[in-house]
Design a protein around this motif. Structure first.
Motif, PDB file in Angstrom:
ATOM      1  N   GLU B   2       0.850  -1.200   0.000  1.00 13.23           N
ATOM      2  CA  GLU B   2       0.000   0.000   0.000  1.00 13.23           C
ATOM      3  C   GLU B   2       0.887   1.251   0.000  1.00 13.23           C
ATOM      4  O   GLU B   2       2.006   1.239   0.491  1.00 13.23           O
ATOM      5  N   VAL B   3       0.368   2.324  -0.570  1.00  5.99           N
ATOM      6  CA  VAL B   3       1.078   3.603  -0.487  1.00  5.99           C
ATOM      7  C   VAL B   3       0.714   4.238   0.851  1.00  5.99           C
ATOM      8  O   VAL B   3      -0.452   4.352   1.199  1.00  5.99           O
ATOM      9  N   GLU B   4       1.700   4.621   1.609  1.00  4.09           N
ATOM     10  CA  GLU B   4       1.457   5.168   2.940  1.00  4.09           C
ATOM     11  C   GLU B   4       2.659   6.018   3.313  1.00  4.09           C
ATOM     12  O   GLU B   4       3.730   5.889   2.720  1.00  4.09           O
ATOM     13  N   SER B   5       2.465   6.895   4.274  1.00  8.00           N
ATOM     14  CA  SER B   5       3.619   7.685   4.686  1.00  8.00           C
ATOM     15  C   SER B   5       4.077   7.202   6.053  1.00  8.00           C
ATOM     16  O   SER B   5       3.310   7.149   7.006  1.00  8.00           O
ATOM     17  N   LEU B   6       5.330   6.783   6.096  1.00  5.51           N
ATOM     18  CA  LEU B   6       5.916   6.320   7.347  1.00  5.51           C
ATOM     19  C   LEU B   6       6.685   7.473   7.970  1.00  5.51           C
ATOM     20  O   LEU B   6       7.408   8.184   7.296  1.00  5.51           O
ATOM     21  N   VAL B   7       6.544   7.609   9.259  1.00  2.98           N
ATOM     22  CA  VAL B   7       7.155   8.726   9.974  1.00  2.98           C
ATOM     23  C   VAL B   7       7.999   8.165  11.107  1.00  2.98           C
ATOM     24  O   VAL B   7       7.637   7.168  11.717  1.00  2.98           O
ATOM     25  N   LEU B   8       9.137   8.808  11.350  1.00  2.00           N
ATOM     26  CA  LEU B   8       9.959   8.422  12.494  1.00  2.00           C
ATOM     27  C   LEU B   8       9.316   8.968  13.763  1.00  2.00           C
ATOM     28  O   LEU B   8       9.082  10.170  13.879  1.00  2.00           O
ATOM     29  N   ASN B   9       9.027   8.103  14.719  1.00  2.00           N
ATOM     30  CA  ASN B   9       8.535   8.592  16.010  1.00  2.00           C
ATOM     31  C   ASN B   9       9.700   8.853  16.948  1.00  2.00           C
ATOM     32  O   ASN B   9       9.803   9.926  17.527  1.00  2.00           O
ATOM     33  N   HIS B  10      10.598   7.880  17.119  1.00  2.00           N
ATOM     34  CA  HIS B  10      11.753   8.126  17.980  1.00  2.00           C
ATOM     35  C   HIS B  10      12.915   7.200  17.664  1.00  2.00           C
ATOM     36  O   HIS B  10      12.755   6.176  16.996  1.00  2.00           O
ATOM     37  N   LEU B  80      23.104   3.238  20.636  1.00  2.00           N
ATOM     38  CA  LEU B  80      21.856   3.137  19.870  1.00  2.00           C
ATOM     39  C   LEU B  80      21.159   1.808  20.154  1.00  2.00           C
ATOM     40  O   LEU B  80      21.797   0.752  20.126  1.00  2.00           O
ATOM     41  N   HIS B  81      19.848   1.837  20.393  1.00  2.00           N
ATOM     42  CA  HIS B  81      19.121   0.626  20.769  1.00  2.00           C
ATOM     43  C   HIS B  81      18.018   0.233  19.799  1.00  2.00           C
ATOM     44  O   HIS B  81      17.962  -0.904  19.366  1.00  2.00           O
ATOM     45  N   HIS B  82      17.113   1.145  19.475  1.00  2.00           N
ATOM     46  CA  HIS B  82      16.078   0.812  18.492  1.00  2.00           C
ATOM     47  C   HIS B  82      15.551   2.044  17.779  1.00  2.00           C
ATOM     48  O   HIS B  82      15.807   3.166  18.186  1.00  2.00           O
ATOM     49  N   LEU B  83      14.840   1.792  16.699  1.00  2.00           N
ATOM     50  CA  LEU B  83      14.134   2.820  15.932  1.00  2.00           C
ATOM     51  C   LEU B  83      12.655   2.560  16.043  1.00  2.00           C
ATOM     52  O   LEU B  83      12.231   1.402  16.005  1.00  2.00           O
ATOM     53  N   CYS B  84      11.876   3.634  16.103  1.00  2.00           N
ATOM     54  CA  CYS B  84      10.420   3.475  16.113  1.00  2.00           C
ATOM     55  C   CYS B  84       9.786   4.295  14.989  1.00  2.00           C
ATOM     56  O   CYS B  84       9.948   5.511  14.947  1.00  2.00           O
ATOM     57  N   LEU B  85       9.079   3.607  14.103  1.00  2.00           N
ATOM     58  CA  LEU B  85       8.358   4.246  13.000  1.00  2.00           C
ATOM     59  C   LEU B  85       6.858   4.184  13.274  1.00  2.00           C
ATOM     60  O   LEU B  85       6.363   3.213  13.847  1.00  2.00           O
ATOM     61  N   GLU B  86       6.159   5.210  12.832  1.00  2.00           N
ATOM     62  CA  GLU B  86       4.693   5.211  12.926  1.00  2.00           C
ATOM     63  C   GLU B  86       4.087   4.735  11.621  1.00  2.00           C
ATOM     64  O   GLU B  86       4.493   5.195  10.552  1.00  2.00           O
ATOM     65  N   VAL B  87       3.126   3.847  11.741  1.00  2.00           N
ATOM     66  CA  VAL B  87       2.406   3.376  10.555  1.00  2.00           C
ATOM     67  C   VAL B  87       0.919   3.709  10.728  1.00  2.00           C
ATOM     68  O   VAL B  87       0.425   3.791  11.849  1.00  2.00           O
ATOM     69  N   PRO B  88       0.210   3.870   9.604  1.00  2.00           N
ATOM     70  CA  PRO B  88      -1.220   4.218   9.698  1.00  2.00           C
ATOM     71  C   PRO B  88      -2.036   3.101  10.345  1.00  2.00           C
ATOM     72  O   PRO B  88      -2.881   3.367  11.182  1.00  2.00           O
ATOM     73  N   SER B  89      -1.778   1.842   9.944  1.00  2.00           N
ATOM     74  CA  SER B  89      -2.520   0.716  10.524  1.00  2.00           C
ATOM     75  C   SER B  89      -1.527  -0.356  10.949  1.00  2.00           C
ATOM     76  O   SER B  89      -0.860  -0.964  10.114  1.00  2.00           O
ATOM     77  N   LEU B  90      -1.453  -0.584  12.261  1.00  2.00           N
ATOM     78  CA  LEU B  90      -0.474  -1.551  12.764  1.00  2.00           C
ATOM     79  C   LEU B  90      -0.877  -2.975  12.388  1.00  2.00           C
ATOM     80  O   LEU B  90      -0.016  -3.788  12.012  1.00  2.00           O
TER      81      LEU B  90
END
Lengths: 136, 136
Positions: B2-10, B80-90
């Motif tokens: 799907e086309v979606e915009s992923l955003v870095l949360n932290h 550095l430990h982890h990356l967190c991305l936000e997705v529209p539908s988990l």
């Protein structure tokens, strides 16, 4: 400390295989690819970027087994490698950090493709290799 | 896909000492502190956030030597430990990833403070512990 806005430019990963990593982060996770992969010959690496909101995810694959990144990969394995923040004035920020006893890998800014940058040593950051870019 | 915009949360760091890490990233580097430090008792950690543009830098200090983060710190050291991305539908994203053979640490979303999240195993990401948040 001066009041300034610091911005994330990129998060860098060391990868075993750039093509596989692009397939994972691009196609499976869904980050847009940002430009073509390129070789940085004097650092012995191939790199590629994906867009991550206003920042980017950099993928770094060592090509040269004598490179710093190849040694990092052999010692630590693939994964998170460094963070890069943009600062308004790199000379001012490096001066501030050095005056506070922070260990710099590059005491004077380096330059590539018109971009001024320097690295801060992980020994002074709690284990994080920190790159600073001067905002353009 | 799907086309979606992923955003870095932290971006999350494991630290030896939360107060020292806040002093470094806050006062020396110059990132604004984002809220008070807090204890996540069931994970055996203390955490704090700094603002990093639209994203955040999370600092995690283990309080409990049996916690996963304490074991990580003992084995890998701070950094550095982890990356967190936000997705529209988990649910959709976890389903997509599982269908592609990606190993999930949490096959079903977990929830804390009304936030739905899940972790993807570093074995499937090239060594990066990847957290996914559902956008709120």
């Amino acid at each position: 400390m001066e009041v300034e806005s610091l911005v994330l430019n990129h998060i860098a990963l060391v990868v075993e295989d750039l093509r596989e990593a692009l397939a994972f982060w691009g196609e499976k996770v869904g980050l847009p690819v940002a430009g073509a992969a390129e070789t940085i010959a004097d650092e012995g690496v191939d790199i590629a970027f994906l867009q991550l909101g206003d920042a980017r995810l950099e993928l770094i694959q060592p090509r040269d087994q004598a490179s710093g990144v190849a040694r990092y990969l052999a010692k630590r394995g693939a994964g998170l490698h460094h963070l890069c923040l943009e600062v308004p004035s790199l000379d001012a920020k490096l001066g501030e950090l050095a005056a506070q006893g922070i260990e710099l890998i590059n005491e004077a800014p380096r330059e590539r493709d018109g971009r001024r940058y320097a690295f801060v040593h992980p020994a002074s950051t709690g284990g994080v290799l920190l790159e600073l870019y001067e905002r353009r």
